[in-house]
Design an enzyme around this catalytic site. Sequence first.
Site, mmCIF file in Angstrom:
data_model
loop_
_atom_site.group_PDB
_atom_site.id
_atom_site.type_symbol
_atom_site.label_atom_id
_atom_site.label_comp_id
_atom_site.label_asym_id
_atom_site.label_seq_id
_atom_site.Cartn_x
_atom_site.Cartn_y
_atom_site.Cartn_z
ATOM 1 N N LYS A 279 25.070 -9.710 -55.294
ATOM 2 C CA LYS A 279 24.260 -8.618 -55.833
ATOM 3 C C LYS A 279 24.518 -7.346 -55.022
ATOM 4 O O LYS A 279 24.891 -7.429 -53.861
ATOM 5 C CB LYS A 279 22.771 -8.973 -55.707
ATOM 6 C CG LYS A 279 22.273 -9.991 -56.703
ATOM 7 C CD LYS A 279 20.772 -10.210 -56.577
ATOM 8 C CE LYS A 279 20.276 -11.254 -57.550
ATOM 9 N NZ LYS A 279 20.388 -10.847 -58.959
ATOM 10 N N ARG A 353 19.192 -20.795 -64.072
ATOM 11 C CA ARG A 353 19.360 -21.750 -65.187
ATOM 12 C C ARG A 353 20.059 -23.018 -64.730
ATOM 13 O O ARG A 353 19.865 -24.079 -65.310
ATOM 14 C CB ARG A 353 20.091 -21.051 -66.345
ATOM 15 C CG ARG A 353 21.490 -20.616 -66.020
ATOM 16 C CD ARG A 353 22.003 -19.587 -67.007
ATOM 17 N NE ARG A 353 21.465 -18.247 -66.752
ATOM 18 C CZ ARG A 353 21.732 -17.178 -67.497
ATOM 19 N NH1 ARG A 353 22.531 -17.269 -68.550
ATOM 20 N NH2 ARG A 353 21.202 -16.019 -67.205
HETATM 21 N N1 BES Z 1 16.838 -13.773 -59.985
HETATM 22 C C1 BES Z 1 17.681 -13.064 -60.870
HETATM 23 C C2 BES Z 1 16.907 -12.322 -61.956
HETATM 24 C C3 BES Z 1 16.187 -11.084 -61.530
HETATM 25 C C4 BES Z 1 16.871 -9.897 -61.349
HETATM 26 C C5 BES Z 1 14.822 -11.083 -61.406
HETATM 27 C C6 BES Z 1 16.193 -8.744 -61.016
HETATM 28 C C7 BES Z 1 14.142 -9.941 -61.074
HETATM 29 C C8 BES Z 1 14.820 -8.769 -60.859
HETATM 30 C C9 BES Z 1 18.639 -14.015 -61.570
HETATM 31 O O1 BES Z 1 19.053 -15.093 -60.813
HETATM 32 C C10 BES Z 1 19.858 -13.241 -61.936
HETATM 33 O O2 BES Z 1 20.520 -12.777 -61.043
HETATM 34 N N2 BES Z 1 20.141 -13.124 -63.225
HETATM 35 C C11 BES Z 1 21.271 -12.398 -63.683
HETATM 36 C C12 BES Z 1 21.902 -13.165 -64.813
HETATM 37 C C13 BES Z 1 23.245 -12.629 -65.242
HETATM 38 C C14 BES Z 1 24.245 -12.754 -64.103
HETATM 39 C C15 BES Z 1 23.716 -13.385 -66.448
HETATM 40 C C16 BES Z 1 20.768 -11.038 -64.165
HETATM 41 O O3 BES Z 1 19.689 -10.945 -64.709
HETATM 42 O O4 BES Z 1 21.470 -10.063 -63.919
HETATM 43 MN MN MN Z 2 20.715 -14.616 -59.611
#
Ligand code: BES
Ligand code: MN
Length: 497
Positions: A279, A353
């Site tokens: 990230k 997931r």
């Molecule tokens: N934990 C995150 C989702 C999230 C992001 C929650 C920002 C709250 C604030 C999750 O694990 C994630 O990173 N999801 C990705 C999925 C994508 C890579 C398909 C997302 O939402 O960008």
């Molecule tokens: Mn994630």
Amino acid sequence: MEFSIKNGSPEKQRSACVVVGVFESRKLTLPAELLDKAAGGAISDVMRRGDMDGKSGTTLLLHNVPGALCDRVLLVGLGKEKDFREKEFGQAIRAAVKMLNETGAFDASIFLTELAVRKRDVAWRIRQAIIAARDATYRFDQFKSKKDEIRRPLRKLMFSVERRNELAPAEEALIQGQAIAEGMALAKDLGNLPPNVCNPAYLASRAQTLAGELGLQCEILDRADMEKLGMNALLAVSNGTRQPPQLIVLGYQGARANEKPLVLVGKGITFDSGGISLKPGADMDEMKYDMCGAASVLGALVAAALMKLPLNLKVIIPAAENMPDGNATRPGDIVASLSGQTIEILNTDAEGRLILCDALSYAERFNPDTVIDVATLTGACVIALGSVASGLYANRDGLARDLLEAGDAAHDRAWHMPLWDDYQEQLKSPFADMTNSGGRPAGSVTAACFLSRFARKFAWAHLDIAGTAWKSGVDKGATGRPVPLLAHYLLQRAGKL
Ligand code: BES
Ligand code: MN
Ligand code: ZN
């Protein structure tokens, strides 16, 4: 804080403070009017002089009100009478409790619970008042070396009911409100803990402590157990961290043993760096909240146990940390999940997931009546619904309806999102049964579609709480949501609502 219920008149209360509401345009509520009469018009005088205009969220503390037995009177502005609804009720209680906390009052009699709220009964008002009061006084200062001490903290709150025959339902609602507030406080504490403390092993040990305190069953599966079972999707997420993954399973039995359990599954990523699909740095600290799904199902379990609900409940928490490392899962890796379905991991940041799909398959062994998973699953859900509503998905319309209703009743709302097959297309992989990422369009929907492939054998719902579980900014913190929604659903299922 201690709570109790009372039926009596405001001018006869001997407590340190009596709290009554006033509307805009100088309209007194009934308890305010009673005080005013006893005080020879002292309260309407104050209003006429303009010291209190009744605007929502305002308060005014009065001392030495003649004719009243209490030490102080707190006036709380309620806004316009015709606009007074659920939200305004909660705001009034919050404003009152925050102000009370700053006075020297040790106890208070709150008459705001006598106010009529459209479509809501006395039990609702008492439950919500307790939840709002606990929420308004919540603090997380265990890592501050100097805590801001309150001179004389507020200890006892009496909530009044208008009629004697409301005492019994109010007493029951008092127990419920306290149970839900307790569950929320736990969820907030766990969420707010730093990720170097709250790791998977810590969650497991807290679960075991809770089990001991509340008489619950508890089983913890470690990496070796999960390898034996074939939970390779879950295990793939923890390849890059020194923190061993844990599968936490808790059980509450409030009904006959042969009654099918409700199963709650909570995402327990104690820190989500994204893994190799790292990230960006800004606000990455907030990914400590990626275990708020786990925290909320624990909170709901605590609430159910404290309310002694006549139903059987299982809680499953897949707990892991998502980190980059030489041993971490790579984009392109293919794993076989517990269900046997294979997954091409295109993005290691779509890790929620992966742990949830194996936990859902694991739920099958309990022959569940219903399975509900709760997860801070997608940034896309934050874009879609913001911090107002959680995203709700279900493979049964009736279940979706029940959960929406529970969210409404708890003022912890969700919004029903589609799970149409058309979206499943985005999960196609040239090499495996599916990919773990559907790309940017409809990101919250495709994440739910992914999970639905592991929930075909039971009635299932999914709550994406990425926008509702915590708030960002200077006073960032976990919200305790969706504990109220879940607790209300359980109350409803237990026939108590
Ligand atoms: N934990 C995150 C989702 C999230 C992001 C929650 C920002 C709250 C604030 C999750 O694990 C994630 O990173 N999801 C990705 C999925 C994508 C890579 C398909 C997302 O939402 O960008
Ligand atoms: Mn994630
Ligand atoms: Zn995550």
